[in-house]
Design an enzyme around this catalytic site. Structure first.
Site, PDB file in Angstrom:
ATOM      1  N   SER A  33       0.827  -1.211   0.000  1.00  0.00           N
ATOM      2  CA  SER A  33       0.000   0.000   0.000  1.00  0.00           C
ATOM      3  C   SER A  33       0.857   1.255   0.000  1.00  0.00           C
ATOM      4  CB  SER A  33      -0.924   0.006   1.220  1.00  0.00           C
ATOM      5  OG  SER A  33      -0.186  -0.171   2.410  1.00  0.00           O
ATOM      6  N   HIS A 166     -40.019  22.808 -11.128  1.00  0.00           N
ATOM      7  CA  HIS A 166     -39.997  22.032 -12.386  1.00  0.00           C
ATOM      8  C   HIS A 166     -39.215  22.771 -13.479  1.00  0.00           C
ATOM      9  CE1 HIS A 166     -43.442  19.807 -10.577  1.00  0.00           C
ATOM     10  NE2 HIS A 166     -43.792  21.010 -10.187  1.00  0.00           N
ATOM     11  N   SER A 287     -13.792  27.773 -27.045  1.00  0.00           N
ATOM     12  CA  SER A 287     -13.878  26.602 -27.909  1.00  0.00           C
ATOM     13  C   SER A 287     -12.791  26.711 -28.962  1.00  0.00           C
ATOM     14  CB  SER A 287     -15.258  26.560 -28.577  1.00  0.00           C
ATOM     15  OG  SER A 287     -15.180  25.813 -29.775  1.00  0.00           O
ATOM     16  N   LYS A 293     -17.759  31.147 -28.359  1.00  0.00           N
ATOM     17  CA  LYS A 293     -18.160  30.409 -27.161  1.00  0.00           C
ATOM     18  C   LYS A 293     -17.363  30.720 -25.911  1.00  0.00           C
ATOM     19  CE  LYS A 293     -20.187  26.648 -27.104  1.00  0.00           C
ATOM     20  NZ  LYS A 293     -20.460  25.209 -27.082  1.00  0.00           N
ATOM     21  N   GLU A 300     -19.031  22.336 -15.050  1.00  0.00           N
ATOM     22  CA  GLU A 300     -19.317  20.984 -15.533  1.00  0.00           C
ATOM     23  C   GLU A 300     -18.450  19.948 -14.821  1.00  0.00           C
ATOM     24  OE1 GLU A 300     -20.309  21.354 -20.143  1.00  0.00           O
ATOM     25  OE2 GLU A 300     -18.656  22.627 -19.544  1.00  0.00           O
ATOM     26  N   TYR A 327      -9.908  -6.618  12.343  1.00  0.00           N
ATOM     27  CA  TYR A 327      -9.258  -6.116  11.132  1.00  0.00           C
ATOM     28  C   TYR A 327      -9.196  -7.177  10.039  1.00  0.00           C
ATOM     29  CZ  TYR A 327      -5.639  -4.366   7.992  1.00  0.00           C
ATOM     30  OH  TYR A 327      -4.953  -3.955   6.875  1.00  0.00           O
TER      31      TYR A 327
HETATM   32  N1  ARG Z   1      -1.269  -1.327   5.255  1.00  0.00           N
HETATM   33  C1  ARG Z   1      -2.247  -1.806   6.171  1.00  0.00           C
HETATM   34  C2  ARG Z   1      -3.582  -1.076   5.971  1.00  0.00           C
HETATM   35  O1  ARG Z   1      -3.591  -0.083   5.325  1.00  0.00           O
HETATM   36  C3  ARG Z   1      -1.769  -1.610   7.572  1.00  0.00           C
HETATM   37  C4  ARG Z   1      -2.325  -2.570   8.561  1.00  0.00           C
HETATM   38  C5  ARG Z   1      -1.790  -3.919   8.306  1.00  0.00           C
HETATM   39  N2  ARG Z   1      -2.145  -4.837   9.331  1.00  0.00           N
HETATM   40  C6  ARG Z   1      -2.003  -6.124   9.183  1.00  0.00           C
HETATM   41  N3  ARG Z   1      -2.341  -6.857  10.162  1.00  0.00           N
HETATM   42  N4  ARG Z   1      -1.533  -6.664   8.097  1.00  0.00           N
HETATM   43  O2  ARG Z   1      -4.612  -1.482   6.431  1.00  0.00           O
END
Ligand code: ARG
Length: 467
Positions: A33, A166, A287, A293, A300, A327
C-alpha cells in the site's frame, strides 16, 4: 519520492520470522500500500513519537531508547519532507518503511517502538488523524464558500429573478434569496463536518492488534498528546471501525451533490438563452472551433466530480459490508477512496467559491425573465382573496381565466385592460395593478424565511453572525 522494487526473494524483515522465502511478485504487488499510504507519513511519525514518549513515561522502554527513537523519527520526517527518502514496496506500507529506516538510523532501539502496538491500531490512528485534518480543512473551505454567497446575497437582496419549480417560472424571488438557499445547504454540510469531527475524536492507539495489551500503557496520555478528546473504549471495534472514513465520504457526497446542483444552475444561467450570469474569464474556457463560445467547464467538472465522490462512498461501504470483526486486509482499500474524494471535494469547493465570487450577474435580464411566464398569477389570486373576499380555490380559478386571456392576447397580466379583468370578475379594481409587478410581489412575501428583501436581509444577518 522514489520507490524501489527489488525482487530479492528474502522474507520480510519486519514479520518474516516464520517465513522461509519472500512473497511472489504478484503477492507483493497486491499486498503493498506504500504507493498511496505514504501520504500518511506525518501522521505516522506523530503517532510514533506520542507512543514512544508514553512507553518511556510508563517505564516500558528506557528514556535513552525513547530519545533515540524520537530523534530518528524527526530525521525521517525531514528526509521525507525534503524528498530524500527511498520508499520500498518490499516493506509494504508506510508503517514498515518508516520503522525499517529507523532501524538503519538508530540500530536496535528501533525495535522497541512497536512494543504494545500493532499496525492495526497504528493505521487506524494515522488514518483518523488524516481524516480529522481533512475535515478541519473542509470546514474552513465551506466557510469561505458561505462567505462568498453572503456577499453576493447582500449585493442582490433586491434583485428580482424568476423562481422556478420544475424549471418552469413559478413566482418572482430575489437573487439574494436564491443565494441564501445555498448558504443554508452549505451551512448544513458544515455542521455535518463539525459533528463528524466530534464523532472521530477518539484515539485508537493502544488497542493493539485487537485485544488490547498486557503492558501498562496509558492510552489517555497518548490520546491527549495527539489532540484527541479521549481514547476509544473497545479495542475490537477500534481496529475494525472505518466509520470515520465512511462518514467523511458521505459528507463529501452530500456536499458534492449540493455543489453539483449549483454547477447545474450555473451551466443553465450562463447560456445565452438565460443570460442570468456571465462567468469570468478566469473560470471559463473557449472553444477551439467556435470563436463566440465561453464554456462553463469548471462548473461541468464540479458536476462530474460528484460522480467520482459517490463512487468512493459506495466503494468503501461495499468493502466494509461483509467483514467480520476485527481487522481484515480488505480495509487497506479504504485510503485511495478517501484521498481521491478529498481531492475532488477540495477542488470543487475552491472552484465554486471562485465562480460565485467572480461571476457577473445580469440583473436586467433576470428582472425581465421574472416578469414573464405570468409569475405574478399567485399575487392576483391572493389579491382576490384579500381584497374581494373570495375563497382561495375560486380566486385560483378566476386567475386561471385571466392568464388564459393574457396568453390569447400575447400580453402579460399587468398589460390586461381593467375592463377585461372586470369581465372575468366584477370585484376587480385598478388597485390590482399594484400587486402585479414583480417588485410588489417579492416585497409582499414577508413571511419568516420568505423572499422579501427585508426577510433576506434578516437571513443574511443571521448567517453573518455565525460565519
Ligand atoms: N497497510 C495496512 C492497511 O492499510 C496496515 C495494517 C496492516 N495490518 C495487518 N495486520 N496486516 O490497512
Amino acid at each position: 519520492m522514489a520507490e524501489s522494487n527489488t525482487d530479492t526473494k528474502s522474507s520480510n524483515q519486519m514479520w518474516g520470522g516464520r517465513f522461509a522465502s519472500g512473497p511472489d511478485a504478484i503477492m507483493e504487488e497486491i499486498n503493498a500500500s506504500i504507493g498511496f499510504d505514504k501520504k500518511l507519513f506525518a501522521q505516522d511519525i506523530r503517532g510514533s513519537v506520542a507512543h514512544a514518549t508514553m512507553l518511556a513515561h510508563q517505564g516500558i522502554i528506557s528514556p535513552d531508547d525513547k530519545d533515540k527513537i524520537v530523534h530518528g523519527l524527526n530525521t525521517i520526517l525531514s528526509e521525507i519532507e525534503s524528498g530524500n527518502f527511498e520508499f520500498s514496496r518490499r516493506l509494504e506500507d508506510i508503517h514498515m518503511n518508516i520503522e525499517a529506516r529507523l532501524a538503519t538510523l538508530i540500530g536496535p532501539a528501533a525495535g522497541r517502538l512497536h512494543t504494545a502496538r500493532s499496525r492495526n491500531d497504528q493505521v487506524a490512528l494515522d488514518f483518523r488523524l488524516w481524516v480529522k485534518e481533512e475535515l478541519e480543512k473542509t470546514e474552513k473551505m465551506l466557510t469561505g464558500l458561505i462567505a462568498a454567497f453572503l456577499d453576493r446575497a447582500e449585493e442582490h437582496a433586491e434583485s428580482v429573478m424568476p423562481g422556478f419549480t420544475h424549471l418552469q417560472t413559478a413566482q418572482p424571488v430575489t437573487f439574494g434569496h436564491h443565494c441564501m438557499a445555498y448558504v443554508e445547504m452549505f451551512g448544513r454540510d458544515r455542521s455535518r463536518v463539525r459533528h463528524a469531527i466530534e464523532h472521530l475524536d477518539e484515539s485508537p492507539i493502544g488497542a493493539a492488534a485487537l485485544a488490547g495489551t498486557g503492558y501498562p500503557i496509558d492510552r489517555h496520555m497518548t490520546a491527549k498528546a495527539l489532540g484527541f478528546r479521549e481514547p476509544t473504549r473497545n479495542s475490537i471495534d477500534t481496529v475494525s471501525d472505518r466509520d470515520f472514513a465512511i462518514e467523511f465520504l458521505s459528507i463529501a457526497a452530500i456536499s458534492g451533490m449540493h455543489l453539483s446542483r449549483l454547477a447545474e444552475e450555473i451551466v443553465i444561467w450562463s447560456t445565452p438563452q438565460f443570460g442570468f450570469v456571465r462567468l469570468s474569464d478566469a473560470f471559463s474556457t473557449g472553444s477551439s472551433i467556435m470563436p463566440q463560445k465561453k464554456n462553463p467547464d469548471a462548473a461541468e467538472l464540479v458536476r462530474a466530480k460528484t460522480g467520482r465522490i459517490n463512487g468512493s462512498l459506495v466503494a468503501l461501504l461495499t468493502i466494509m459490508k461483509g467483514l467480520p470483526l476485527a481487522y481484515s486486509k480488505d480495509m487497506q482499500e479504504d485510503k485511495e477512496q478517501v484521498f481521491d474524494a478529498a481531492e475532488s471535494l477540495e477542488l470543487a469547493i475552491a472552484a465554486m467559491t471562485g465562480m460565485v465570487r467572480d461571476m457577473t450577474v445580469n440583473t436586467a435580464r433576470m428582472k425581465a425573465a421574472a416578469g414573464s411566464g405570468y409569475s405574478t398569477a399567485t399575487d392576483l389570486a391572493d389579491w382576490l382573496v384579500r381584497e374581494a373576499g373570495l375563497p382561495f380555490r375560486d380566486a385560483h380559478h378566476v386567475t386561471g381565466r385571466a392568464v388564459a386571456l393574457a396568453e390569447s392576447k400575447g400580453c402579460d397580466l399587468a398589460e390586461l385592460p381593467l375592463a377585461d379583468l372586470q369581465a372575468i370578475h366584477s370585484a376587480i379594481t385598478d388597485k390590482v395593478y399594484d400587486v402585479l409587478t414583480v417588485e410588489a410581489s417579492v416585497a409582499s412575501r414577508k413571511s419568516f424565511g420568505g423572499t422579501a428583501p427585508s426577510e433576506v436581509r434578516k437571513q443574511i444577518a443571521f448567517w453573518r453572525a455565525r460565519n
